[in-house]
Design an enzyme around this catalytic site. Sequence first.
Site, short mmCIF file in Angstrom:
data_model
loop_
_atom_site.label_atom_id
_atom_site.label_comp_id
_atom_site.label_asym_id
_atom_site.label_seq_id
_atom_site.Cartn_x
_atom_site.Cartn_y
_atom_site.Cartn_z
N THR A 45 0.34 2.31 47.29
CA THR A 45 1.52 2.87 47.43
C THR A 45 1.34 3.96 48.53
O THR A 45 0.20 4.33 48.74
CB THR A 45 1.92 3.41 46.13
OG1 THR A 45 1.99 2.51 45.00
CG2 THR A 45 3.26 4.29 46.26
N ARG B 28 10.01 -8.56 40.92
CA ARG B 28 9.39 -7.24 39.80
C ARG B 28 9.61 -6.15 40.74
O ARG B 28 9.52 -5.78 41.89
CB ARG B 28 7.96 -7.76 39.62
CG ARG B 28 7.05 -6.52 39.14
CD ARG B 28 6.47 -5.53 40.12
NE ARG B 28 5.64 -4.61 39.48
CZ ARG B 28 4.96 -3.67 40.03
NH1 ARG B 28 5.30 -3.22 41.25
NH2 ARG B 28 4.43 -2.60 39.26
N VAL B 29 9.94 -4.84 40.10
CA VAL B 29 10.29 -3.74 40.79
C VAL B 29 9.28 -2.98 39.90
O VAL B 29 9.13 -2.65 38.52
CB VAL B 29 11.85 -3.17 40.41
CG1 VAL B 29 11.85 -1.95 40.82
CG2 VAL B 29 12.72 -4.17 41.14
N GLY B 30 8.41 -1.77 40.69
CA GLY B 30 7.63 -1.02 40.13
C GLY B 30 8.20 0.26 39.95
O GLY B 30 9.46 0.64 39.80
N ASP B 31 7.23 1.42 39.80
CA ASP B 31 7.79 2.83 39.55
C ASP B 31 8.19 3.66 40.87
O ASP B 31 8.97 4.33 40.66
CB ASP B 31 6.62 3.51 39.14
CG ASP B 31 5.62 3.81 39.85
OD1 ASP B 31 4.85 2.60 40.50
OD2 ASP B 31 4.97 4.84 40.34
N GLY C 245 2.48 0.38 38.37
CA GLY C 245 3.65 0.77 38.10
C GLY C 245 4.35 0.81 36.72
O GLY C 245 4.99 1.78 36.18
N THR D 104 1.09 6.92 42.38
CA THR D 104 0.69 5.68 43.08
C THR D 104 -0.24 5.02 41.68
O THR D 104 -1.16 5.77 40.93
CB THR D 104 -0.21 5.81 44.37
OG1 THR D 104 -1.04 4.69 44.36
CG2 THR D 104 -1.46 7.11 44.00
N GLY D 105 0.14 3.86 41.57
CA GLY D 105 -0.75 3.09 40.71
C GLY D 105 -0.19 2.11 40.08
O GLY D 105 0.82 1.07 40.67
N1 GLY Z 1 3.03 1.78 42.10
C1 GLY Z 1 3.32 0.67 43.02
C2 GLY Z 1 3.92 -0.33 42.02
O1 GLY Z 1 3.38 -0.48 40.73
O2 GLY Z 1 4.63 -1.11 42.38
#
Ligand code: GLY
Length: 313
Positions: free
Chosen positions: A182, A210-213, A236, A233-234
């Site tokens: 990220t 899929r949507v992350g954080d 999500g 970052t990681g």
């Molecule tokens: N942190 C990025 C994601 O999981 O999409």
Amino acid sequence: MAHSDNYSIMLHGGAGALDNVKDDKTAVRYLESIRSILEHGRKVMTLGGSALQAVETCASLLEDDPVFNAGCGSVLNENGKVEMDAAIMDGRDLSAGAVAAVDNIANPIQLARLVMTESEHVMLIAEGAMRFADHCGMERAPEHYFYTPDRVEQLRQARLQHKIMLDHDDTEEDSEDQKYGTIGAIARDPQGNLAAATSTGGIVNKRMGRVGDSPIVGAGVFADNETCAVSATGYGEDFMRTVISKTISDFMLMRDMNASQATQAGIDYLTRKVKGRGGVIVIDKQGNCSSGFTTKKMIHGWIEHGSKPVVRF
Ligand code: GLY
């Protein structure tokens, strides 16, 4: 230090084992990019730009560098397609803009900023976000802009590993290789305003939709002049479940912690609750910079109170 030099900027370029950083040349490539983009951020600040302008500029430049998992370097989903998420937040009034599952946009962070300033919403997704981009006159980037050979090979490997994992019913120690990549930029300007920006292609071989954080306020991004600016970052899902960026802010607001105490408390919480994988960068309202991560490495760097840039894994 002159008042106008009292700005701080922090960037990250992803967390993970970074097994692909095997040689000095690759390491230098990452760190030099972070260092040079920090200097762009400094320029914005010294010319009188705001924290918000600085994070948008820096995040856009990180999106433009194919080594990072955002913008043109975005990883590919299970269908071999790019689906990007991004968000930006202004600590002055908690205004925020976010986009999720967008494609063909060179700089999703700029679209997120337009959602913040030109719409009455906080988040737009997929086709709706793309229509809004058209409405704002944002140019579409061609498909080939995104498909770097590295990302195509990475998807091939991920698909292969998935099969191996299923065959052996084995979780295998993560060879993360930028899997949790990220990009993020946070800043405090000399007026004491905080801002945060996070942008990503997500996770290799992720499910379509899929949507992350990263685009979720309080999870992958947060800024409040009363406390701090945070970009995560990681993996999500871990960051969404712990609302990690807001949790760190709350440690400052409610427990009166400083930047490093709140960062450590956030990382401890992430680990204790969900064994979270990844990291955060944090600038507090005084401009103090802090970072923490649970992975082997996190590519990051900072300029604290106008000082020389520091870059590291
Ligand atoms: N942190 C990025 C994601 O999981 O999409």
